[in-house]
Design a protein around this motif. Structure first.
Motif, PDB file in Angstrom:
ATOM      1  N   ILE A 200       7.427  44.576 -49.651  1.00 21.58           N
ATOM      2  CA  ILE A 200       8.533  43.942 -50.373  1.00 21.58           C
ATOM      3  C   ILE A 200       9.860  44.332 -49.731  1.00 21.58           C
ATOM      4  O   ILE A 200      10.131  45.514 -49.495  1.00 21.58           O
ATOM      5  CB  ILE A 200       8.514  44.352 -51.854  1.00 21.58           C
ATOM      6  CG1 ILE A 200       7.202  43.902 -52.514  1.00 21.58           C
ATOM      7  CG2 ILE A 200       9.709  43.763 -52.597  1.00 21.58           C
ATOM      8  CD1 ILE A 200       6.964  44.507 -53.883  1.00 21.58           C
TER       9      ILE A 200
ATOM     10  N   LYS B 214       9.020  39.373 -48.578  1.00 15.36           N
ATOM     11  CA  LYS B 214       8.125  40.405 -48.074  1.00 15.36           C
ATOM     12  C   LYS B 214       7.896  40.186 -46.583  1.00 15.36           C
ATOM     13  O   LYS B 214       8.097  39.074 -46.061  1.00 15.36           O
ATOM     14  CB  LYS B 214       6.794  40.367 -48.825  1.00 15.36           C
ATOM     15  CG  LYS B 214       6.039  39.051 -48.696  1.00 15.36           C
ATOM     16  CD  LYS B 214       4.801  39.018 -49.559  1.00 15.36           C
ATOM     17  CE  LYS B 214       4.088  37.660 -49.439  1.00 15.36           C
ATOM     18  NZ  LYS B 214       2.921  37.572 -50.321  1.00 15.36           N
TER      19      LYS B 214
ATOM     20  N   ILE C  44       3.277  44.361 -51.883  1.00 16.91           N
ATOM     21  CA  ILE C  44       3.287  43.374 -52.966  1.00 16.91           C
ATOM     22  C   ILE C  44       2.060  43.511 -53.850  1.00 16.91           C
ATOM     23  O   ILE C  44       2.029  43.014 -54.989  1.00 16.91           O
ATOM     24  CB  ILE C  44       3.370  41.948 -52.374  1.00 16.91           C
ATOM     25  CG1 ILE C  44       3.690  40.911 -53.474  1.00 16.91           C
ATOM     26  CG2 ILE C  44       2.077  41.590 -51.661  1.00 16.91           C
ATOM     27  CD1 ILE C  44       5.052  41.075 -54.076  1.00 16.91           C
TER      28      ILE C  44
END
Length: 403
Positions: free
Chosen positions: A106, A100, A129
């Motif tokens: 991500i 990330k 995330i």
């Protein structure tokens, strides 16, 4: 961690267990098959966390690498396909491997992450995330990103994350900073492992240890009560020893009902009747010439797992009576009445003459154990009435559960 697997890699084999990977915009260092730093030669970089970009190695850290044996050279893929080989290792790892940005977006998501969290790679990449973090744990992500920006690694952090379907899972996280060729931190790599079963096993062990401790304490209390009973009726030490020995043997026979022989056949089904079970449990507490325990009502057969469950439950009742109730005094009495309408067994346990208890002693492990037996194993119900003259217990169990 790794950028999107669709990015082209350039890689070359460094040793039999290590490869060097170059990614456009990133300068990754070698990765060993044991996840540890690998020795290289030339202008290699210092590996960070085995899968993150690194700074240039200092001269004192440079070591010549061992040559790959001729037989192994023939088995290794060409430099052009080494990147695919590395990507396959990451993609097929059993642990979820995620990368990330410093903003928590991500950038890579392997197959194990898909299985663990339920989101496909296409659904996850490009999203924050926080899609896998429960609302009450969002602060954890802020703490993790702060540490990553400082260049710190998060080692084995147990927490809870959320699947796409909303279910919660126990995981262990390891988070490492990712650096570019200049050494600047550009993101984070994250490895997540499902520890749900390990945690459940740990909880089961705690319950078993608590039950063992509870049983041992009860056994000591019971032995002490038997000594007191035998002492009241014995005329001399010989009679005391004989009476106490008989009571301990009776207690052992009752214990066999709550702890069946593990060496016996698993398919063997033990059966008895409710009255026989009660008589076995109370045999150690009866006194010559005194009738302290009265059992009346309907006797019914008991067999299978219900026998063990009822034996354990009634033994818990009698132990509490010895420690706190009617059997803790010389004048206390217990009356047990059973009834059945064909569908349900109803048992009323009444104590009188014991130490007055004006309120419930609380929800200790013994109470939790009783509830687990009644509601879980026997599918019944239990209620207590703390009266001035003694405790009264009302137990209801479906007949089909006991015979």
């Amino acid at each position: 961690m790794f950028p999107d697997m669709r990015t082209r890699f350039n890689a070359r084999v460094i040793s039999a267990t290590s490869i060097e990977v170059e990614v456009p915009g990133h300068d990754f260092t070698s990765i060993g098959d044991n996840g540890e730093k690998s020795a290289m030669n030339g202008n290699e970089k210092d590996p960070i966390d085995s899968i993150s970009p690194g700074k240039e190695r200092t001269q004192e850290h440079k070591q010549p690498h061992a040559d790959i044996p001729f037989g192994l050279k023939q088995q290794f893929p060409s430099e052009a396909s080494s990147a695919n080989w590395l990507a396959a290792i990451v993609e097929n790892c059993n642990d979820a491997i995620i990368s990330k940005t410093l903003e928590g977006i991500i950038t890579s998501w392997n197959r194990a992450a898909e299985r663990l969290f339920g989101f496909s790679s296409a659904e996850a990449i490009g999203r924050p995330i926080t899609i896998v973090i429960p609302i009450d744990r969002l602060h954890e992500e802020d703490d993790i990103l702060r540490k990553v920006r400082r260049g710190e690694r998060v080692d084995y952090y147990e927490t809870v994350r959320q699947r796409k379907d909303g279910g919660l899972i126990d995981i262990a996280l390891t988070v490492s900073p990712v650096r570019n060729a200049e050494g600047s931190i550009i993101g984070a790599s994250k490895i997540a492992r499902d520890i749900s079963e390990r945690r459940r096993e740990r909880e089961r062990q705690v319950i078993l240890l608590r039950e063992m401790s509870h049983r041992i304490k009860n056994l000591f209390a019971m032995i002490n009560a038997l000594i007191n009973v035998s002492e009241r009726s014995a005329e001399n030490t010989k009679e005391l020893a004989s009476d106490l020995r008989n009571r301990v043997f009776s207690l052992a026979r009752a214990q066999q009902l709550t702890l069946p022989d593990p060496s016996g056949p698993i398919s063997e089904e033990i059966s008895t009747t409710l009255f026989s079970l009660l008589e076995a449990i109370f045999a150690a507490h009866q006194e010559t010439g005194r009738d302290r325990i009265e059992i009346r009502g309907v006797d019914i057969p008991i067999q299978g797992t219900a026998l063990n469950s009822l034996a354990l439950l009634l033994h818990e009742f009698s132990t509490n009576a010895v420690k706190y109730g009617a059997l803790s005094t010389s004048d206390g009495r217990i009356s047990i009445e059973t009834a059945s309408n064909g569908d349900e067994l109803r048992l009323t346990w009444s104590e009188t003459g014991g130490t007055p208890i004006m309120a419930s002693p609380g929800n200790g492990f013994g109470t939790q154990l009783e509830q687990a037996i009644v509601e879980g194993a026997l599918r019944g119900s239990i209620a207590r009435d703390w009266r001035p003259d003694g405790l009264q217990i009302h137990l209801s169990v479906p007949i089909r559960m006991v015979n």
